[in-house]
Design an enzyme around this catalytic site. Structure first.
Site, PDB file in Angstrom:
ATOM      1  N   ILE A 160       0.846  -1.202   0.000  1.00  0.00           N
ATOM      2  CA  ILE A 160       0.000   0.000   0.000  1.00  0.00           C
ATOM      3  C   ILE A 160       0.879   1.249   0.000  1.00  0.00           C
ATOM      4  O   ILE A 160       0.626   2.197  -0.754  1.00  0.00           O
ATOM      5  CB  ILE A 160      -0.979  -0.031   1.193  1.00  0.00           C
ATOM      6  CG1 ILE A 160      -1.974  -1.176   1.007  1.00  0.00           C
ATOM      7  CG2 ILE A 160      -1.715   1.314   1.336  1.00  0.00           C
ATOM      8  CD1 ILE A 160      -2.906  -1.431   2.194  1.00  0.00           C
ATOM      9  N   ARG A 240      -4.265   1.840  10.820  1.00  0.00           N
ATOM     10  CA  ARG A 240      -5.106   1.545  11.982  1.00  0.00           C
ATOM     11  C   ARG A 240      -4.914   2.674  12.989  1.00  0.00           C
ATOM     12  O   ARG A 240      -3.813   3.229  13.114  1.00  0.00           O
ATOM     13  CB  ARG A 240      -4.699   0.224  12.648  1.00  0.00           C
ATOM     14  CG  ARG A 240      -5.044  -1.025  11.872  1.00  0.00           C
ATOM     15  CD  ARG A 240      -6.554  -1.304  11.830  1.00  0.00           C
ATOM     16  NE  ARG A 240      -6.866  -2.575  11.190  1.00  0.00           N
ATOM     17  CZ  ARG A 240      -7.104  -2.732   9.884  1.00  0.00           C
ATOM     18  NH1 ARG A 240      -7.077  -1.690   9.072  1.00  0.00           N
ATOM     19  NH2 ARG A 240      -7.389  -3.928   9.413  1.00  0.00           N
ATOM     20  N   ASP A 264      -8.751   7.929   8.185  1.00  0.00           N
ATOM     21  CA  ASP A 264      -9.749   6.937   7.784  1.00  0.00           C
ATOM     22  C   ASP A 264      -9.950   5.906   8.886  1.00  0.00           C
ATOM     23  O   ASP A 264     -10.862   5.082   8.804  1.00  0.00           O
ATOM     24  CB  ASP A 264      -9.263   6.233   6.500  1.00  0.00           C
ATOM     25  CG  ASP A 264     -10.329   5.317   5.888  1.00  0.00           C
ATOM     26  OD1 ASP A 264     -11.518   5.718   5.885  1.00  0.00           O
ATOM     27  OD2 ASP A 264      -9.989   4.218   5.415  1.00  0.00           O
ATOM     28  N   GLU A 269     -12.625   2.455  16.927  1.00  0.00           N
ATOM     29  CA  GLU A 269     -13.708   2.714  15.968  1.00  0.00           C
ATOM     30  C   GLU A 269     -14.747   1.588  15.998  1.00  0.00           C
ATOM     31  O   GLU A 269     -14.391   0.441  16.254  1.00  0.00           O
ATOM     32  CB  GLU A 269     -13.118   2.873  14.546  1.00  0.00           C
ATOM     33  CG  GLU A 269     -12.439   1.616  14.028  1.00  0.00           C
ATOM     34  CD  GLU A 269     -11.802   1.805  12.651  1.00  0.00           C
ATOM     35  OE1 GLU A 269     -11.030   2.754  12.445  1.00  0.00           O
ATOM     36  OE2 GLU A 269     -12.104   0.971  11.778  1.00  0.00           O
ATOM     37  N   HIS A 287     -13.477   4.585   7.842  1.00  0.00           N
ATOM     38  CA  HIS A 287     -12.735   3.386   7.427  1.00  0.00           C
ATOM     39  C   HIS A 287     -13.194   2.909   6.036  1.00  0.00           C
ATOM     40  O   HIS A 287     -13.702   1.784   5.887  1.00  0.00           O
ATOM     41  CB  HIS A 287     -12.885   2.265   8.466  1.00  0.00           C
ATOM     42  CG  HIS A 287     -11.761   1.256   8.403  1.00  0.00           C
ATOM     43  ND1 HIS A 287     -11.262   0.602   9.497  1.00  0.00           N
ATOM     44  CD2 HIS A 287     -11.039   0.775   7.354  1.00  0.00           C
ATOM     45  CE1 HIS A 287     -10.297  -0.227   9.133  1.00  0.00           C
ATOM     46  NE2 HIS A 287     -10.146  -0.144   7.830  1.00  0.00           N
ATOM     47  N   GLY A 289     -11.113   2.719   3.334  1.00  0.00           N
ATOM     48  CA  GLY A 289      -9.949   2.383   2.494  1.00  0.00           C
ATOM     49  C   GLY A 289     -10.233   1.386   1.383  1.00  0.00           C
ATOM     50  O   GLY A 289      -9.870   1.606   0.231  1.00  0.00           O
ATOM     51  N   SER A 290     -10.887   0.300   1.706  1.00  0.00           N
ATOM     52  CA  SER A 290     -11.117  -0.742   0.692  1.00  0.00           C
ATOM     53  C   SER A 290     -12.530  -0.704   0.121  1.00  0.00           C
ATOM     54  O   SER A 290     -12.933  -1.634  -0.591  1.00  0.00           O
ATOM     55  CB  SER A 290     -10.867  -2.122   1.316  1.00  0.00           C
ATOM     56  OG  SER A 290     -11.797  -2.356   2.358  1.00  0.00           O
TER      57      SER A 290
HETATM   58  C1  DGY Z   1      -8.040  -4.152   5.832  1.00  0.00           C
HETATM   59  O1  DGY Z   1      -8.300  -5.012   4.993  1.00  0.00           O
HETATM   60  O2  DGY Z   1      -7.282  -4.357   6.763  1.00  0.00           O
HETATM   61  C2  DGY Z   1      -8.673  -2.826   5.653  1.00  0.00           C
HETATM   62  O3  DGY Z   1      -8.480  -2.009   6.747  1.00  0.00           O
HETATM   63  C3  DGY Z   1     -10.143  -2.961   5.321  1.00  0.00           C
HETATM   64  O4  DGY Z   1     -10.490  -1.762   4.704  1.00  0.00           O
END
Ligand code: DGY
Length: 321
Positions: A160, A240, A264, A269, A287, A289-290
Site C-alpha cells: 500500500i 489503523r 480513515d 472505531e 474506514h 480504504g477498501s
Molecule cells: C483491511 O483489509 O485491513 C482494511 O483495513 C479494510 O479496509
C-alpha cells in the site's frame, strides 16, 4: 446435496461472494450483519470447520483457545490481522489467511484523497457550503497547503505504501519513507529512506501512515513525531488508529502545532473519541480504504480462494499463521 465443509460467514459480503460461498460450503451466515460480541462469535463457531471473519470480530487468545476442535481455518476479510491473536492461532494449530494485494489500489486512492482533503481544507469548505455559511470568495480565505515541491513521507513501505508513492509522484512532491529496513525496488528508487520514524517526521511536510498495526508500531506517531512534523505539517492515516497517540494528535491540531490531519481509521472505531467531531482541521472518513465494489468482491473471492485451497488439502496462498 450436503457439502463436505461447514463455513461461518460473520458479516454479509457482496452478493457474488455469498453466491460462490453457498455453492461450495454448508453455510451459516450472520444475517443481521451486526458485529458479533465475543460470546456470540464463540457460540457461532460451534460445529464449524472454517470461518470467514472480518476486522469487526476480535479473535483473541481466549476465543481461539476455546474454539471448537472442528475449526481449522480462519480466513479474514481484510489485509490487516491485528484483530486476530496470531501467536494464539499458531499455538492452537489454527490456519489464518488474509486478503493482500486486492485492496492496495483502493486504499492508496483513499490516502491520496485524505492528503488532498486535509492539505486543501476540503472538510471545512464542504461544511461551510453545506451549512449556508459561505458568504463570499476571499483572496485570503481558506488558504491551504499545496503539494508541489513538498516533502511527503510514507510510514511503512509495503504494497500500500508503494502504491501511495506511485500515485503521489506525479503531484511533484519529493518522497521519503521509513520502514524497518530499506526497500529494494526499482520503482521506488527515488524515495529517500529514513532509518527512524522520527527522522521521517523531521524531514517531511506531510506524513502518510501505511504501516501494519503491531505491538511495535502502537503509538509510533506520538507527541515527539507530531512536533517534528511541525505547525505546517499534515498527517494522514489509512492503516489503523492504534499507530497514533490520539491525545497527542488532538492537542497538536487544536493548539495549532499541526496544520491538518486526514483520518480513515481511529482507536476504538466506530466509537471514536468525541473530540474528533468538533475539531476544525481534521478530515474524517469511516474506514473506507477498501470500500469499492470491485475491491470488496475481490477481497471475498480471495478469502474463498484461501478456504478452497485449504479444504482441497493444499497450502492457502495468503497464509499468515
Ligand atoms: C483491511 O483489509 O485491513 C482494511 O483495513 C479494510 O479496509
Amino acid at each position: 446435496m450436503t457439502k463436505p465443509n461447514r463455513l461461518l460467514i460473520t458479516r454479509i459480503l457482496p452478493e457474488p461472494v455469498m453466491t460462490r460461498a453457498a455453492r461450495n460450503y454448508e453455510l451459516t451466515v450472520n444475517d443481521d450483519d451486526l458485529p458479533y460480541s465475543p460470546e456470540e462469535l464463540a457460540a457461532a463457531l460451534i460445529g464449524q470447520d472454517g470461518a470467514l471473519v472480518s476486522l469487526t470480530e476480535k479473535c483473541d487468545a481466549q476465543l481461539i483457545a476455546g474454539a471448537p476442535e472442528t475449526l481449522r481455518i480462519l480466513a479474514t476479510y481484510s489485509v490487516g490481522v491485528d484483530h486476530i491473536d496470531i501467536d494464539a492461532a499458531r499455538r492452537r494449530g489454527l490456519i489464518v489467511t488474509n486478503t493482500p494485494d486486492v485492496l492496495t489500489d483502493a486504499t492508496a486512492e483513499i490516502a491520496v484523497l485524505l492528503t488532498l482533503a486535509a492539505a486543501r481544507r476540503a472538510g471545512e469548505g464542504e461544511r461551510m457550503v453545506r451549512e449556508g455559511r459561505w458568504q463570499r470568495w476571499s483572496p485570503t480565505g481558506f488558504l491551504g497547503t499545496g503539494l508541489v515541491g513538498k516533502q511527503v513521507g510514507i510510514l511503512g513501505l509495503g504494497r500500500i505504501g508503494r502504491a501511495i508513492a506511485a500515485r503521489l509522484k506525479p503531484f511533484g512532491v519529493d518522497l521519503h519513507y521509513h520502514s524497518r529496513n530499506p526497500v529494494d525496488a526499482p520503482e521506488i528508487s527515488a524515495l529517500t529512506y529514513h532509518p527512524s520514524s522520527l527522522d521521517l517526521f523531521s524531514a517531511c511536510d506531510v506524513v502518510i501512515i501505511a504501516a501494519a498495526a503491531t505491538a511495535q508500531t502502537r503509538h509510533i506517531v506520538n507527541a515527539a513525531a507530531i512536533d517534528a512534523l511541525g505547525p505546517q505539517g499534515v498527517l494522514v492515516n489509512v492503516s489503523r488508529g492504534d499507530l497514533v497517540d490520539e491525545d497527542a494528535l488532538i492537542s497538536a491540531l487544536t493548539d495549532g502545532r499541526l496544520a491538518a490531519a486526514g483520518l480513515d481509521v481511529f482507536q476504538g472505531e466506530p466509537n471514536i473519541d468525541e473530540r474528533w467531531r468538533t475539531i476544525r482541521n481534521v478530515f474524517l472518513l469511516p474506514h473506507l480504504g477498501s470500500a469499492t465494489i470491485e475491491t470488496r468482491i475481490a477481497m471475498g473471492m480471495r478469502a474463498l480462494d484461501n478456504l478452497d485451497q485449504f479444504f482441497a488439502g493444499g497450502e492457502p496462498a495468503d497464509r499468515v499463521a
